[in-house]
Enzyme design. Structure first.
Site, PDB file in Angstrom:
ATOM      1  N   ASP A  33     -48.933   3.571 -53.473  1.00  0.00           N
ATOM      2  CA  ASP A  33     -48.838   2.293 -52.772  1.00  0.00           C
ATOM      3  C   ASP A  33     -49.925   2.237 -51.692  1.00  0.00           C
ATOM      4  OD1 ASP A  33     -46.277   0.089 -52.368  1.00  0.00           O
ATOM      5  OD2 ASP A  33     -47.806   0.199 -50.791  1.00  0.00           O
ATOM      6  N   ILE A  34     -50.541   1.081 -51.555  1.00  0.00           N
ATOM      7  CA  ILE A  34     -51.646   0.926 -50.597  1.00  0.00           C
ATOM      8  C   ILE A  34     -51.154   0.979 -49.146  1.00  0.00           C
ATOM      9  CG2 ILE A  34     -51.703  -1.609 -50.396  1.00  0.00           C
ATOM     10  CD1 ILE A  34     -54.763  -1.384 -50.963  1.00  0.00           C
ATOM     11  N   ASN A  89     -37.479  -4.075 -55.965  1.00  0.00           N
ATOM     12  CA  ASN A  89     -37.264  -5.355 -55.292  1.00  0.00           C
ATOM     13  C   ASN A  89     -37.390  -6.469 -56.329  1.00  0.00           C
ATOM     14  OD1 ASN A  89     -37.052  -4.060 -52.785  1.00  0.00           O
ATOM     15  ND2 ASN A  89     -39.272  -4.077 -52.519  1.00  0.00           N
ATOM     16  N   GLN A  96     -39.263  -9.147 -53.068  1.00  0.00           N
ATOM     17  CA  GLN A  96     -40.386  -8.885 -53.972  1.00  0.00           C
ATOM     18  C   GLN A  96     -41.621  -9.660 -53.526  1.00  0.00           C
ATOM     19  OE1 GLN A  96     -39.535  -9.630 -58.128  1.00  0.00           O
ATOM     20  NE2 GLN A  96     -41.477  -8.736 -58.807  1.00  0.00           N
ATOM     21  N   HIS A 102     -42.226  -3.530 -60.749  1.00  0.00           N
ATOM     22  CA  HIS A 102     -42.648  -2.201 -60.295  1.00  0.00           C
ATOM     23  C   HIS A 102     -41.479  -1.462 -59.682  1.00  0.00           C
ATOM     24  CE1 HIS A 102     -43.405  -5.166 -57.112  1.00  0.00           C
ATOM     25  NE2 HIS A 102     -43.044  -4.223 -56.253  1.00  0.00           N
ATOM     26  N   HIS A 104     -40.612   1.332 -56.971  1.00  0.00           N
ATOM     27  CA  HIS A 104     -41.093   2.147 -55.851  1.00  0.00           C
ATOM     28  C   HIS A 104     -40.447   3.524 -55.949  1.00  0.00           C
ATOM     29  CE1 HIS A 104     -42.625  -1.198 -53.168  1.00  0.00           C
ATOM     30  NE2 HIS A 104     -41.798  -1.912 -53.925  1.00  0.00           N
TER      31      HIS A 104
HETATM   32  P1  5GP Z   1     -42.754  -5.458 -53.433  1.00  0.00           P
HETATM   33  O1  5GP Z   1     -42.445  -5.985 -52.060  1.00  0.00           O
HETATM   34  O2  5GP Z   1     -43.266  -6.537 -54.345  1.00  0.00           O
HETATM   35  O3  5GP Z   1     -41.618  -4.675 -54.030  1.00  0.00           O
HETATM   36  O4  5GP Z   1     -43.865  -4.368 -53.220  1.00  0.00           O
HETATM   37  C1  5GP Z   1     -45.203  -4.564 -53.493  1.00  0.00           C
HETATM   38  C2  5GP Z   1     -45.912  -3.292 -53.060  1.00  0.00           C
HETATM   39  O5  5GP Z   1     -47.215  -3.308 -53.592  1.00  0.00           O
HETATM   40  C3  5GP Z   1     -46.033  -3.150 -51.535  1.00  0.00           C
HETATM   41  O6  5GP Z   1     -45.423  -1.944 -51.116  1.00  0.00           O
HETATM   42  C4  5GP Z   1     -47.549  -3.156 -51.298  1.00  0.00           C
HETATM   43  O7  5GP Z   1     -47.934  -2.259 -50.287  1.00  0.00           O
HETATM   44  C5  5GP Z   1     -48.108  -2.747 -52.656  1.00  0.00           C
HETATM   45  N1  5GP Z   1     -49.411  -3.316 -52.959  1.00  0.00           N
HETATM   46  C6  5GP Z   1     -49.773  -4.619 -52.829  1.00  0.00           C
HETATM   47  N2  5GP Z   1     -51.049  -4.776 -53.229  1.00  0.00           N
HETATM   48  C7  5GP Z   1     -51.477  -3.560 -53.646  1.00  0.00           C
HETATM   49  C8  5GP Z   1     -52.734  -3.096 -54.171  1.00  0.00           C
HETATM   50  O8  5GP Z   1     -53.695  -3.837 -54.368  1.00  0.00           O
HETATM   51  N3  5GP Z   1     -52.817  -1.770 -54.460  1.00  0.00           N
HETATM   52  C9  5GP Z   1     -51.770  -0.912 -54.281  1.00  0.00           C
HETATM   53  N4  5GP Z   1     -51.969   0.383 -54.614  1.00  0.00           N
HETATM   54  N5  5GP Z   1     -50.589  -1.320 -53.791  1.00  0.00           N
HETATM   55  C10 5GP Z   1     -50.445  -2.630 -53.472  1.00  0.00           C
END
Ligand code: 5GP
Ligand code: ZN
Length: 118
Positions: A33-34, A89, A96, A102, A104
């Site tokens: 994760d970034i 999420n 989300q 995805h 985590h």
């Molecule tokens: P969500 O809130 O949709 O469950 O989580 C999305 C996750 O994707 C977040 O933890 C965010 O830090 C990660 N993320 C968003 N954009 C990128 C990206 O371009 N590269 C990577 N490696 N992670 C990302």
């Protein structure tokens, strides 16, 4: 394989956006994760685009099962022998942000996490 033009995770799968890869096979990919919320924080995704867990049907059953079975293997390999947390999420109220399914996977010493337990 479905690829959605404006999906950042489809672009990561296609190599159009760089990522720190943890694992890849024909059906799935894992990358760090970034913005990590724990010492270990990677995302496991199906390569084929599906918006969220809420959009999954029988066609996604096999890849979902394979992903879930892959999680402990990848977590162990990432050093999470003491345990890990798995989060999906789903939708706006689920928090989300990226609409490509995805999982985590978070691990490492609890006192270093930036998220608390529900
Ligand atoms: P969500 O809130 O949709 O469950 O989580 C999305 C996750 O994707 C977040 O933890 C965010 O830090 C990660 N993320 C968003 N954009 C990128 C990206 O371009 N590269 C990577 N490696 N992670 C990302
Ligand atoms: Zn996608």
């Amino acid at each position: 394989m479905n690829s959605h033009d404006n999906c950042i995770f489809c672009k990561i799968v296609a190599g159009q956006i760089p990522s720190r890869k943890v694992y890849e096979d024909d059906d799935m990919m894992a990358f760090h994760d970034i913005h990590p919320k724990a010492p270990v924080h990677f995302l496991l995704i199906p390569k084929s685009h599906v918006d969220s867990l809420a959009e999954c049907g029988p066609a996604e059953g096999e890849v979902l099962a394979r992903m879930m079975l892959k999680v402990p293997e990848l977590a162990r390999a990432a050093g999470c022998g003491n345990g890990f947390r798995t989060v999906i999420n789903t939708g706006p109220d689920g928090g989300q942000e990226v609409y490509h399914l995805h999982v985590h996977v978070l691990g490492g010493p609890r006192n270093q996490w930036k998220v608390s337990l529900p």
